[in-house]
Design a protein around this motif. Sequence first.
Motif, mmCIF file in Angstrom:
data_model
loop_
_atom_site.group_PDB
_atom_site.id
_atom_site.type_symbol
_atom_site.label_atom_id
_atom_site.label_comp_id
_atom_site.label_asym_id
_atom_site.label_seq_id
_atom_site.Cartn_x
_atom_site.Cartn_y
_atom_site.Cartn_z
ATOM 1 N N SER A 225 5.044 7.283 -4.370
ATOM 2 C CA SER A 225 4.408 6.425 -3.372
ATOM 3 C C SER A 225 4.151 4.997 -3.817
ATOM 4 O O SER A 225 3.794 4.157 -2.989
ATOM 5 C CB SER A 225 3.064 7.036 -2.977
ATOM 6 O OG SER A 225 2.149 6.963 -4.071
ATOM 7 N N TYR B 90 2.042 3.942 3.055
ATOM 8 C CA TYR B 90 3.416 3.844 3.549
ATOM 9 C C TYR B 90 3.493 2.988 4.811
ATOM 10 O O TYR B 90 2.706 3.144 5.743
ATOM 11 C CB TYR B 90 3.959 5.231 3.862
ATOM 12 C CG TYR B 90 4.636 5.925 2.699
ATOM 13 C CD1 TYR B 90 5.941 6.393 2.806
ATOM 14 C CD2 TYR B 90 3.968 6.114 1.489
ATOM 15 C CE1 TYR B 90 6.571 7.028 1.746
ATOM 16 C CE2 TYR B 90 4.586 6.748 0.423
ATOM 17 C CZ TYR B 90 5.882 7.199 0.555
ATOM 18 O OH TYR B 90 6.503 7.826 -0.498
ATOM 19 N N MET C 233 -0.132 9.660 4.662
ATOM 20 C CA MET C 233 0.641 8.966 3.641
ATOM 21 C C MET C 233 0.041 7.622 3.239
ATOM 22 O O MET C 233 0.753 6.688 2.860
ATOM 23 C CB MET C 233 2.099 8.798 4.080
ATOM 24 C CG MET C 233 2.789 10.133 4.358
ATOM 25 S SD MET C 233 4.442 9.977 5.030
ATOM 26 C CE MET C 233 5.348 9.484 3.573
ATOM 27 N N TYR D 146 -1.382 6.391 0.430
ATOM 28 C CA TYR D 146 -1.624 6.739 -0.968
ATOM 29 C C TYR D 146 -2.433 5.699 -1.725
ATOM 30 O O TYR D 146 -3.019 6.018 -2.763
ATOM 31 C CB TYR D 146 -0.289 6.991 -1.675
ATOM 32 C CG TYR D 146 0.360 8.284 -1.267
ATOM 33 C CD1 TYR D 146 0.022 9.473 -1.896
ATOM 34 C CD2 TYR D 146 1.296 8.319 -0.246
ATOM 35 C CE1 TYR D 146 0.613 10.668 -1.526
ATOM 36 C CE2 TYR D 146 1.892 9.517 0.139
ATOM 37 C CZ TYR D 146 1.547 10.680 -0.514
ATOM 38 O OH TYR D 146 2.129 11.879 -0.130
ATOM 39 N N VAL E 52 8.215 2.903 1.913
ATOM 40 C CA VAL E 52 6.882 2.603 1.385
ATOM 41 C C VAL E 52 6.408 1.225 1.824
ATOM 42 O O VAL E 52 5.274 1.069 2.311
ATOM 43 C CB VAL E 52 6.877 2.690 -0.154
ATOM 44 C CG1 VAL E 52 5.512 2.281 -0.709
ATOM 45 C CG2 VAL E 52 7.213 4.098 -0.617
#
Length: 290
Positions: free
Chosen positions: A87, A92, A115, A117, A194
């Motif tokens: 990640s 993301y 997502m 992160y 990402v």
Amino acid sequence: MALLKFTYTSEAVNTNMEFYALIPQKKHIRSQDSPELTLASFQETYPVTILLHDMHSSPGGLIRQTGLERLAYQSGQLILLPQGYLSYYTDYAARDDAPTPLNPATGTSGNFTEMCYGTYIVPELLDYAQAVLPVSSSPQDVCIDGIGMGGFGALKLGALHPDRVGCVFSIDGHVDLQWLMDHSPSQKEQFKAVFGSLRAKGSNDLAAVWSSSERLPALFQSWQENGPCAQMNRNFANAVNRNSIKHTDTNLQIRYCCFPDNIHAGWNHIDNALAQALGWTGRLNEKKER
């Protein structure tokens, strides 16, 4: 030394996430004068280091391959090792446009959080650790460290949250994301997912961020002399060093360490770099207490 493994539902990632905690302990004492077992194990709070793994490693791998348990005991720091997958410890940009499912952490739907992160590390994991573990709540006792991809995450998150993070260190860090985007064709799909594009801008342009006059955490940066990330780390160090001279009012504390390749290689290099950085972090904490 206590080694604990946690599994909890992350609101930021919208799934169960695991992390390890290494907690330094005093040895249990039994003596002739005091035959009962005295459990003087935990301090009230410890300084905390969040260690972010590289692309080709994992929290468990770092524990198995390095002397982290010994280093945690020697430095008196509680070490957290979260899972970051691939990640870059970033929320993301490309996300599933399907209907948002029920978020098991909040019990609601409609607000997409999956997502994320970067948000998972700070503030979520830091808040969680400070609530359930003997972790200091002082920002000056919080350090984020990383290796390779994790070095990018540490530098990015430290700069984004100087109110929560007192120091950062990077080992062979991916400190020039634009260079990686231009020279790593196998990662292009990953980078687009990402970061949303193949341009490193804003908080992802680490040299620009750390060369600004903004208030930033203390920094320890190390790399192998002829390693694959050596040139980008030298360039980054030069840029940050120029800033520290130009903007003396930023009070940016910096230390650099370049390791010869023929002395420390592979996991031996990582182990030695961790020992150097954790020792530096411990000395920073000692200075703050005086």
